[in-house]
Design a protein around this motif. Structure first.
Motif, short mmCIF file in Angstrom:
data_model
loop_
_atom_site.label_atom_id
_atom_site.label_comp_id
_atom_site.label_asym_id
_atom_site.label_seq_id
_atom_site.Cartn_x
_atom_site.Cartn_y
_atom_site.Cartn_z
N ASN A 22 -0.13 -12.40 -4.52
CA ASN A 22 -0.90 -11.47 -3.69
C ASN A 22 -0.02 -10.74 -2.70
OD1 ASN A 22 -0.95 -13.12 -1.06
ND2 ASN A 22 -1.71 -14.56 -2.59
N THR A 24 -0.65 -8.32 1.08
CA THR A 24 -1.51 -7.72 2.09
C THR A 24 -0.82 -6.47 2.62
OG1 THR A 24 -0.55 -9.08 3.83
CG2 THR A 24 -2.53 -9.91 2.76
N SER A 26 -1.20 -2.94 5.56
CA SER A 26 -1.81 -2.52 6.82
C SER A 26 -2.27 -1.06 6.80
CB SER A 26 -0.82 -2.71 7.97
OG SER A 26 0.39 -2.02 7.72
N SER A 69 -10.43 -5.70 2.61
CA SER A 69 -9.57 -6.74 3.20
C SER A 69 -8.10 -6.36 3.19
CB SER A 69 -9.75 -8.05 2.44
OG SER A 69 -11.10 -8.46 2.45
N LYS A 70 -7.77 -5.22 2.61
CA LYS A 70 -6.39 -4.76 2.46
C LYS A 70 -5.56 -5.86 1.77
CE LYS A 70 -6.30 -1.55 6.36
NZ LYS A 70 -7.49 -1.96 7.13
N TYR A 71 -6.02 -6.23 0.59
CA TYR A 71 -5.47 -7.39 -0.11
C TYR A 71 -5.48 -7.09 -1.60
CZ TYR A 71 -5.18 -12.47 -1.12
OH TYR A 71 -4.81 -13.71 -1.54
#
Lengths: 111, 114
Positions: A22, A24, A26, A69-71
């Motif tokens: 995964n 993440t 911003s 979730s910016k994921y």
């Protein structure tokens, strides 16, 4: 803080296991999400490409994007020793050609 | 199959030397890129070019320049090499106007500056 965060690993799994990777990020302007695979002493090659949110499946590989979730995630089913490589996530905004990469996760699939 | 060829696999240069890294692609792609790859930092864009003689700065252009005199060739120049430029350098090309056109990478040049 980096724009795109990715655990460097290494991630070691037995052959046949599911590999879960995964990233993440911003920057909410990212619209296109990619996963590249890089074998040792080689350049990265595109593995999966996803636009906006949702899932995409290609054989043993599934890419998921959760923009709220910016994921983003990459799953590798029935992993093989030949899947041992570094996996880099990358993303870009709607306009332009600039990709922003994560640092890469090294994966080792043991026979 | 797209081929992106980087002229050197390994280079060792001295501090202060002018260094040229060459990249050639065989698919008539408009866009070409230079990245450096460092452990934990991923790929960082140095410069890119969207046409002959056109160039744009990426995220870390300081200490570098580029040249694109022909469509198939994109050169990265280190004007005065420094030890913090020791890295793996990756060239890439991209064709097509659509967002899902992939980057095609060369196999990299590992540069060591002593």
């Amino acid at each position: 803080q980096k724009e795109v965060e990715q655990d460097p690993g290494p991630l070691s799994v037995p052959e046949g296991a599911i590999v879960s990777l995964n990233c993440t990020y911003s920057n909410s302007a990212f619209q296109y999400f990619m996963w590249y695979r890089q074998y040792s002493r080689k350049g990265p090659e595109l593995l999966m490409y996803t636009y906006s949110s949702g899932n995409k499946e290609d054989g043993r590989f599934t890419a998921q994007v959760d923009k709220s979730s910016k994921y983003i995630s990459l799953f590798i089913r029935d992993s093989q020793p030949s899947d041992s490589a570094t996996y880099l996530c990358a993303m870009k905004q709607a306009a332009g050609n600039k990709l922003t990469f994560g640092g890469g996760t090294r994966v080792l699939v043991k026979p | 199959d797209v081929k992106v060829t980087q002229s050197s696999r390994y280079l060792v240069k001295r501090t202060g030397e002018k260094v040229f890294l060459e990249c050639v692609q065989d698919m008539d792609h408009e866009n070409m890129f230079w990245y450096r790859q460092d452990p934990g930092l991923g790929l960082r864009l140095i410069y890119f070019s969207y046409d002959v003689k056109m160039k744009e700065k990426g995220d870390i252009p300081e200490g570098y320049s580029v040249s694109r005199e022909k469509k198939e060739r994109f050169s990265l120049i280190l004007e005065s090499a420094s030890t913090n430029q020791t890295s793996m350098y990756l060239c890439a090309s991209k064709g097509g106007a659509t967002n899902d056109s992939p980057l095609h990478f060369g196999n990299g040049t590992r540069l060591t500056v002593t």
